[in-house]
Design a protein around this motif. Sequence first.
Motif, PDB file in Angstrom:
ATOM      1  N   LEU A  17      -5.430  30.740  13.006  1.00 38.65           N
ATOM      2  CA  LEU A  17      -6.854  31.006  12.255  1.00 38.65           C
ATOM      3  C   LEU A  17      -6.245  33.209  12.564  1.00 38.65           C
ATOM      4  N   HIS A  18      -6.222  33.201  13.631  1.00 40.06           N
ATOM      5  CA  HIS A  18      -6.694  34.472  14.379  1.00 40.06           C
ATOM      6  C   HIS A  18      -6.177  35.577  13.599  1.00 40.06           C
ATOM      7  N   ILE A  19      -4.549  35.242  13.555  1.00 38.24           N
ATOM      8  CA  ILE A  19      -3.892  36.295  12.507  1.00 38.24           C
ATOM      9  C   ILE A  19      -4.734  36.134  10.923  1.00 38.24           C
ATOM     10  N   ASP A  20      -4.710  35.149  10.799  1.00 34.42           N
ATOM     11  CA  ASP A  20      -4.198  34.868   8.731  1.00 34.42           C
ATOM     12  C   ASP A  20      -5.024  33.174   8.668  1.00 34.42           C
ATOM     13  N   ALA A  21      -5.719  33.035   7.485  1.00 35.03           N
ATOM     14  CA  ALA A  21      -5.108  32.066   6.808  1.00 35.03           C
ATOM     15  C   ALA A  21      -3.740  31.478   6.496  1.00 35.03           C
ATOM     16  N   HIS A  22      -2.328  32.195   6.603  1.00 36.38           N
ATOM     17  CA  HIS A  22      -1.430  31.695   5.574  1.00 36.38           C
ATOM     18  C   HIS A  22      -0.775  31.547   5.829  1.00 36.38           C
ATOM     19  N   HIS A  23      -0.329  31.408   7.444  1.00 32.76           N
ATOM     20  CA  HIS A  23       0.549  30.075   7.582  1.00 32.76           C
ATOM     21  C   HIS A  23      -0.219  28.666   7.760  1.00 32.76           C
ATOM     22  N   THR A  24      -1.660  28.714   7.725  1.00 33.76           N
ATOM     23  CA  THR A  24      -2.428  27.342   8.099  1.00 33.76           C
ATOM     24  C   THR A  24      -1.885  26.542   6.529  1.00 33.76           C
ATOM     25  N   VAL A  25      -2.555  27.120   5.866  1.00 33.49           N
ATOM     26  CA  VAL A  25      -2.107  27.023   3.853  1.00 33.49           C
ATOM     27  C   VAL A  25      -1.478  26.792   3.575  1.00 33.49           C
ATOM     28  N   GLU A  26      -0.289  27.567   3.723  1.00 30.27           N
ATOM     29  CA  GLU A  26       1.141  27.076   3.496  1.00 30.27           C
ATOM     30  C   GLU A  26       1.052  25.601   4.391  1.00 30.27           C
ATOM     31  N   ASP A  27       0.801  25.492   5.660  1.00 27.33           N
ATOM     32  CA  ASP A  27       1.581  23.953   6.608  1.00 27.33           C
ATOM     33  C   ASP A  27       0.952  23.322   5.919  1.00 27.33           C
ATOM     34  N   VAL A  28      -0.395  23.235   5.605  1.00 27.09           N
ATOM     35  CA  VAL A  28      -1.113  22.573   5.046  1.00 27.09           C
ATOM     36  C   VAL A  28      -0.792  22.054   3.356  1.00 27.09           C
ATOM     37  N   GLY A  29       0.505  22.784   2.363  1.00 28.78           N
ATOM     38  CA  GLY A  29       0.695  22.482   1.321  1.00 28.78           C
ATOM     39  C   GLY A  29       2.068  21.642   1.746  1.00 28.78           C
ATOM     40  N   ILE A  30       2.975  21.997   2.103  1.00 26.93           N
ATOM     41  CA  ILE A  30       3.950  21.542   3.081  1.00 26.93           C
ATOM     42  C   ILE A  30       4.057  19.869   3.622  1.00 26.93           C
ATOM     43  N   THR A  31       2.982  19.630   4.573  1.00 30.49           N
ATOM     44  CA  THR A  31       2.986  18.391   5.283  1.00 30.49           C
ATOM     45  C   THR A  31       2.363  17.745   4.072  1.00 30.49           C
ATOM     46  N   MET A  78       0.451  -1.424  -0.457  1.00 33.35           N
ATOM     47  CA  MET A  78       0.054  -0.137   0.162  1.00 33.35           C
ATOM     48  C   MET A  78       1.289   1.290  -0.110  1.00 33.35           C
ATOM     49  N   ARG A  79       0.793   2.223  -0.961  1.00 35.60           N
ATOM     50  CA  ARG A  79       1.744   3.175  -1.001  1.00 35.60           C
ATOM     51  C   ARG A  79       0.848   4.396   0.074  1.00 35.60           C
ATOM     52  N   THR A  80       1.097   4.296   1.261  1.00 37.62           N
ATOM     53  CA  THR A  80      -0.015   5.366   2.533  1.00 37.62           C
ATOM     54  C   THR A  80       0.974   5.830   2.861  1.00 37.62           C
ATOM     55  N   ALA A  81       0.803   7.348   3.218  1.00 40.13           N
ATOM     56  CA  ALA A  81       1.397   8.062   4.706  1.00 40.13           C
ATOM     57  C   ALA A  81       1.371   8.951   5.347  1.00 40.13           C
ATOM     58  N   GLU A  82       1.880   9.013   6.616  1.00 36.87           N
ATOM     59  CA  GLU A  82       0.926  10.031   7.397  1.00 36.87           C
ATOM     60  C   GLU A  82       1.571  10.955   8.384  1.00 36.87           C
ATOM     61  N   ILE A  83       2.074  12.333   7.937  1.00 30.43           N
ATOM     62  CA  ILE A  83       2.784  13.221   8.859  1.00 30.43           C
ATOM     63  C   ILE A  83       2.050  13.886   9.371  1.00 30.43           C
ATOM     64  N   ILE A  84       2.927  13.949  10.521  1.00 28.55           N
ATOM     65  CA  ILE A  84       1.921  15.310  11.923  1.00 28.55           C
ATOM     66  C   ILE A  84       2.978  16.316  11.544  1.00 28.55           C
ATOM     67  N   ARG A  85       2.873  17.138  12.058  1.00 28.76           N
ATOM     68  CA  ARG A  85       3.659  18.904  11.437  1.00 28.76           C
ATOM     69  C   ARG A  85       3.329  19.575  12.641  1.00 28.76           C
ATOM     70  N   ASN A  86       4.250  20.196  13.550  1.00 27.72           N
ATOM     71  CA  ASN A  86       3.699  20.684  14.515  1.00 27.72           C
ATOM     72  C   ASN A  86       4.857  21.684  14.698  1.00 27.72           C
ATOM     73  N   THR A  87       4.427  23.030  14.373  1.00 23.99           N
ATOM     74  CA  THR A  87       5.204  23.900  14.608  1.00 23.99           C
ATOM     75  C   THR A  87       4.621  25.413  15.828  1.00 23.99           C
ATOM     76  N   ASN A  88       4.942  26.196  16.184  1.00 23.71           N
ATOM     77  CA  ASN A  88       4.639  28.067  16.712  1.00 23.71           C
ATOM     78  C   ASN A  88       3.514  27.833  16.470  1.00 23.71           C
ATOM     79  N   GLU A  89       3.067  27.977  14.663  1.00 22.69           N
ATOM     80  CA  GLU A  89       1.818  28.564  14.530  1.00 22.69           C
ATOM     81  C   GLU A  89       0.835  27.222  14.026  1.00 22.69           C
ATOM     82  N   THR A  90       1.287  26.398  13.615  1.00 24.07           N
ATOM     83  CA  THR A  90       0.291  25.548  13.284  1.00 24.07           C
ATOM     84  C   THR A  90       0.281  23.816  13.794  1.00 24.07           C
TER      85      THR A  90
END
Length: 195
Positions: free
Chosen positions: A59-73, A1-13
């Motif tokens: 998200l209280h700042i804006d969506a930038h970090h969330t959107v970018e970090d979802v792309g990264i993850t 199975m070609r599967t993966a799980e990634i957990i990525r935690n930062t100070n922002e997301t």
Amino acid sequence: MRTAEIIRNTNETRIRVAVNLDGTGVQKLNTGVPFLDHMLDQIARHGLIDLEVHAEGDLHIDAHHTVEDVGITLGMALAKAVGDKAGMRRYGHAYVPLDEALSRVVVDFSGRPGLQFHVPFTRARVGDFDVDLTIEFFQGLVNHALITMHIDNLRGVNAHHQCETIFKATGRALRMALELDPRSTGIVPSTKGVL
């Protein structure tokens, strides 16, 4: 199975992404950014990739970090799931229309990150979503999936349609590139023998 799980935690997301590249397009999405969830749904459904994304961001700042970090993850998950890339087609492309809008996406699982993004959005926002975040998502994705991607919106008046065709075409292009080729079982699709 070609599967993966990634957990990525930062100070922002705090983000968890799980993928099954040989799925049926089942998705479970909760990023806190509804339009992003809608776009990720397009990748899952049109790419036949089972996709789970859970994100908590500033998200209280804006969506930038969330959107970018979802792309990264998501990029990290794709890179892990493809493994050595043996047997896959490697290249994919798609043209997708939505009413007046038409976009083309071409992808290469080359092992070399590169993004060409040519999307003349006709307005700055789709609802509460800042369309500038679209390129941030894709830059994070290609950098961490180690893929080359060319994204061109060829025409469009409605910014929602422009963005949606990009994500649908991404799903279709990924589906083609990730497909296992029965004529190349166990063979890495490169003259180098490694990608």
